[in-house]
Design a protein around this motif. Structure first.
Motif, PDB file in Angstrom:
ATOM      1  N   VAL A  69       0.861  -1.196   0.000  1.00  0.00           N
ATOM      2  CA  VAL A  69       0.000   0.000   0.000  1.00  0.00           C
ATOM      3  C   VAL A  69       0.891   1.237   0.000  1.00  0.00           C
ATOM      4  CG1 VAL A  69      -1.783   1.305   1.215  1.00  0.00           C
ATOM      5  CG2 VAL A  69      -1.838  -1.189   1.264  1.00  0.00           C
ATOM      6  N   VAL A  93      -0.162  -0.700  -9.380  1.00  0.00           N
ATOM      7  CA  VAL A  93      -1.569  -0.715  -8.994  1.00  0.00           C
ATOM      8  C   VAL A  93      -2.372  -1.595  -9.945  1.00  0.00           C
ATOM      9  CG1 VAL A  93      -3.666   0.680  -8.754  1.00  0.00           C
ATOM     10  CG2 VAL A  93      -1.480   1.556  -7.882  1.00  0.00           C
ATOM     11  N   GLY A  99      -2.152  -1.190  -3.389  1.00  0.00           N
ATOM     12  CA  GLY A  99      -3.143  -0.197  -3.014  1.00  0.00           C
ATOM     13  C   GLY A  99      -2.555   1.200  -3.059  1.00  0.00           C
ATOM     14  N   THR A 186     -13.685   5.612  -3.285  1.00  0.00           N
ATOM     15  CA  THR A 186     -12.912   4.439  -3.680  1.00  0.00           C
ATOM     16  C   THR A 186     -13.018   4.210  -5.185  1.00  0.00           C
ATOM     17  OG1 THR A 186     -14.685   2.796  -3.455  1.00  0.00           O
ATOM     18  CG2 THR A 186     -13.451   3.370  -1.459  1.00  0.00           C
ATOM     19  N   THR A 188     -11.424   1.184  -8.290  1.00  0.00           N
ATOM     20  CA  THR A 188     -10.622   0.004  -8.605  1.00  0.00           C
ATOM     21  C   THR A 188     -10.080   0.178 -10.016  1.00  0.00           C
ATOM     22  OG1 THR A 188     -12.647  -1.158  -9.303  1.00  0.00           O
ATOM     23  CG2 THR A 188     -11.811  -1.618  -7.082  1.00  0.00           C
ATOM     24  N   GLY A 192      -5.916  -3.373  -8.614  1.00  0.00           N
ATOM     25  CA  GLY A 192      -5.581  -2.494  -7.508  1.00  0.00           C
ATOM     26  C   GLY A 192      -6.771  -1.710  -6.994  1.00  0.00           C
ATOM     27  N   LYS A 193      -6.725  -1.344  -5.722  1.00  0.00           N
ATOM     28  CA  LYS A 193      -7.777  -0.557  -5.088  1.00  0.00           C
ATOM     29  C   LYS A 193      -7.211   0.801  -4.654  1.00  0.00           C
ATOM     30  CE  LYS A 193      -8.497  -4.161  -2.468  1.00  0.00           C
ATOM     31  NZ  LYS A 193      -8.970  -5.070  -1.397  1.00  0.00           N
ATOM     32  N   TRP A 222      -8.026  -2.139   3.655  1.00  0.00           N
ATOM     33  CA  TRP A 222      -8.938  -2.384   2.537  1.00  0.00           C
ATOM     34  C   TRP A 222      -8.216  -2.369   1.196  1.00  0.00           C
ATOM     35  CZ3 TRP A 222     -10.652   0.549  -1.699  1.00  0.00           C
ATOM     36  CH2 TRP A 222     -11.729  -0.011  -2.398  1.00  0.00           C
ATOM     37  N   THR A 223      -7.255  -1.454   1.027  1.00  0.00           N
ATOM     38  CA  THR A 223      -6.560  -1.345  -0.259  1.00  0.00           C
ATOM     39  C   THR A 223      -5.461  -2.380  -0.431  1.00  0.00           C
ATOM     40  OG1 THR A 223      -5.061   0.343   0.627  1.00  0.00           O
ATOM     41  CG2 THR A 223      -7.025   1.129  -0.529  1.00  0.00           C
TER      42      THR A 223
END
Length: 245
Positions: A69, A93, A99, A186, A188, A192-193, A222-223
């Motif tokens: 991340v 990513v 992330g 957010t 995507t 990758g997030k 989360w990412t």
């Protein structure tokens, strides 16, 4: 077997803190140091910091290849980030699942704009009182966050915000001037997030707010890439023979 840790790189251009006494007083270890310090409270994170004036802008290939991340804060020196570093970040990513978390003025950073594919332009103004509303409490990034919280003073970021339609608008801001803003979004891209989060003006203490800190901690988790490093293989499947009918 020891649990694998999420490898986090906190990047900051680190100019204001060295040149503006007011900012240095608020963030004596730099904004990157402040973020790294509260993230270190999470035992499942492995944290490093990087700054603009280090070789390769602090993010050579070997650093990015070992980052799950990437957190990014920039403001006055966006143009000084090398294009090859931006392209490498985008590839990590899209194809590596790294992330990306953009904080505050990172909306105009080269990596964020390249990753999401938009200008990131917005309306902005003087610092004022802000209320952050929890728009999607079911989202993992909103875990432990109340329906709203106050930031006594923050730089006004307001609509229109020129970004692609987010996958989710997790947080929205209201300012005492009446302006509103999609403050926590957010996206995507590839595997990758991405999370963009508005608070973090250098002359304010938003990174000391416990809810801001919790949101960033949640966003890191989360990412983080699925399975910590799943990669897309950009190769066509091999065909050994063709059966004719």
């Amino acid at each position: 077997m020891a649990e694998k840790k999420i490898r986090v790189t906190v990047w900051n251009e680190y100019r204001h803190e060295r040149n503006v006494p007011e900012v240095a007083e608020i963030y004596p270890k730099g904004i990157h140091g402040c973020i790294a310090e509260f993230l270190s409270e999470c035992g499942d994170l492995e944290i490093r910091t990087a700054t603009l004036d280090e070789p390769d802008n602090g993010i050579p290939d070997e650093v990015l290849d070992n980052t799950d991340v990437l957190i990014w804060w920039g403001h006055i020196a966006h143009a000084e980030v090398a294009d090859d570093r931006v392209e490498y970040i985008k590839n990590r990513v899209y194809n590596g699942g790294m992330g990306f978390i953009g904080c505050h003025s990172a909306h105009h950073s080269k990596p964020f704009r390249e990753i999401v594919g938009a200008t990131g332009n917005l309306s902005w103004g003087d610092e004022m009182h802000e209320i952050m509303w929890n728009m999607k409490p079911s989202h993992p990034i909103a875990a432990g966050i109340p329906d709203h919280f106050h930031l006594d003073m923050e730089e006004l970021y307001a609509e229109p915000f020129y970004i692609p339609n987010p996958d989710d608008i997790v947080f929205g801001s209201w300012y005492e001037s009446g302006h509103i803003f999609r403050a926590g979004c957010t996206f995507t891209r590839g595997v990758g997030k991405i999370f963009y989060f508005q608070p973090g003006h250098e002359t304010r203490k938003s990174f000391y707010n416990p809810y801001v800190r919790q949101i960033i901690k949640n966003a890191v988790h989360w990412t983080a890439p699925n399975d910590f490093g799943y990669e897309i293989k950009n190769e066509a499947p091999r065909v050994d023979s063709v059966v004719e009918e």
